[in-house]
Design an enzyme around this catalytic site. Structure first.
Site, PDB file in Angstrom:
ATOM      1  CB  CYS A  23      37.824  35.202  40.054  1.00  0.00           C
ATOM      2  SG  CYS A  23      36.327  34.353  40.626  1.00  0.00           S
ATOM      3  CG  ASN A  24      40.409  37.675  35.561  1.00  0.00           C
ATOM      4  OD1 ASN A  24      39.506  38.514  35.557  1.00  0.00           O
ATOM      5  ND2 ASN A  24      40.614  36.864  34.544  1.00  0.00           N
TER       6      ASN A  24
END
Length: 353
Positions: free
Chosen positions: A138-139
């Site tokens: 997600c990052n």
């Protein structure tokens, strides 16, 4: 000193098929009250997903790892292409203008990666440089944006594109357990593209916020808290999220922000816009409480979660698109972009309009 890179356009894409949480509970014949509660209390209304075929009784078939990888490739190409085309329209550019293409994904593995396939499908110049960022979760959108901004600064006046392509329905394991239910109740399919350009010498700066700096905070003691790895029991890859993820992220958010703003001359109270990853209801609440943000500050984040679920690496660009559409930013305003994901890490960027 090279001019700062700027975000000069954005575009997003989601599947045509969307589902409510109640529909998904019925489609997968989920009866466990604990799992049903997770779905119903997720703060998600609908998500775009590519579901497996329905059986004669209406429930959904179980997909093999091969079928999931084919879904990742085919659906991912369609979503990535649509997001890039929308981004180019917003930027006022064409595929012929693209000089650098960075593709981000974590929901499958391809060789060659999305960059080569999208370059071919969109007719982008074969001299365009490419980068594929795979498996950072997600990052990864902010991890990649730092690299793309660096490329843009060393190629002033040239157009770089970053596209985050996540077919989260190609990474599902449905086994009725709480472990998989946390993931299955949260993620949605989608792609988001952003255009990045640094002005050439003597040319006016393009529209859009300038990227002032990036920062990372790794939390080594939580390295196993968020994973996408091989599940021996099912013979396929699967996501795993530790229930403590919201607390891990929240406990380190303030320190990460302090690192980002150090020596910038910008106080937290002077940050006017927050573009935070839609990691889930508890994650958003943890970030909001630990950074002293209001519900209004994270309205785009909660709106993206409600309408699309967690879109992994592209979530923050969906929020950025909503902020841009509001036309509320003014010259000199500062904003923070924030994502969190496997590592565990918190990624941040400081922007100025």
């Amino acid at each position: 000193m090279p001019a700062l890179a700027r975000l000069t356009g954005v575009g997003t894409a989601v599947p045509d098929t969307t589902y409510t949480q109640e529909h998904l509970l019925d489609a997968f014949a989920i009866t466990d009250p604990r799992v049903r509660s997770l779905f119903r209390n997720s703060a998600i209304d609908r998500r775009g997903l590519s579901l497996p075929p329905a059986r004669p009784d209406g429930t959904r078939a179980v997909e093999s790892q091969g079928e999931l990888l084919r879904k990742h490739r085919l659906r991912g190409l369609a979503l990535g292409r649509a997001a890039i085309e929308a981004c180019l329209r917003d930027t006022g550019a064409t595929p012929a203008d693209v000089r650098h293409l960075c593709c981000v994904t974590s929901t499958g593995f391809l060789t060659p990666g999305f960059s080569a396939l999208l370059l071919r499908d969109l007719g982008i110049d074969t001299a365009c440089s490419r980068l594929d960022v795979v498996g950072m979760g997600c990052n990864a959108g902010l991890n990649a944006l730092g690299s793309v901004a660096g490329w843009a600064r060393t190629h002033p006046g040239e157009l770089a594109l970053m596209v985050c392509v996540e077919v989260c329905s190609a990474a599902y394991v449905f086994d009725g357990t709480l472990r998989s239910a946390v993931v299955n109740s949260l993620f949605g399919d989608g792609a988001a593209a952003v255009a990045v350009t640094a002005p050439a010498a003597g040319r006016p700066a393009p529209r859009g916020p300038a990227l002032l700096r990036f920062s990372s905070r790794t939390i080594p003691e939580a390295v196993d808290a968020m994973r996408y790895d091989w599940d021996e029991d099912h013979g396929k890859f699967s996501f795993a999220l530790d229930p403590l993820v919201p607390y891990v992220v929240g406990a380190h958010a303030e320190e990460a922000l302090a690192r980002l703003l150090r020596h910038s001359g910008v106080l937290p109270s002077r940050v006017g816009h927050w573009i935070v990853h839609s990691g889930g209801k508890k994650v958003i609440d943890a970030v909001r409480v630990n950074l002293g943000l209001t519900r209004h500050d994270v309205r785009h984040t909660t709106g993206v979660l409600r309408d699309h679920g967690n879109l992994s690496s592209g979530s923050f660009l969906f929020s950025y698109q909503q902020l841009a559409a509001e036309d509320r930013t003014r010259p000199g305003d500062h904003g923070v972009l924030m994502t969190m994901g496997p590592g565990s890490t918190i990624e941040m960027a400081l922007a100025r309009w």
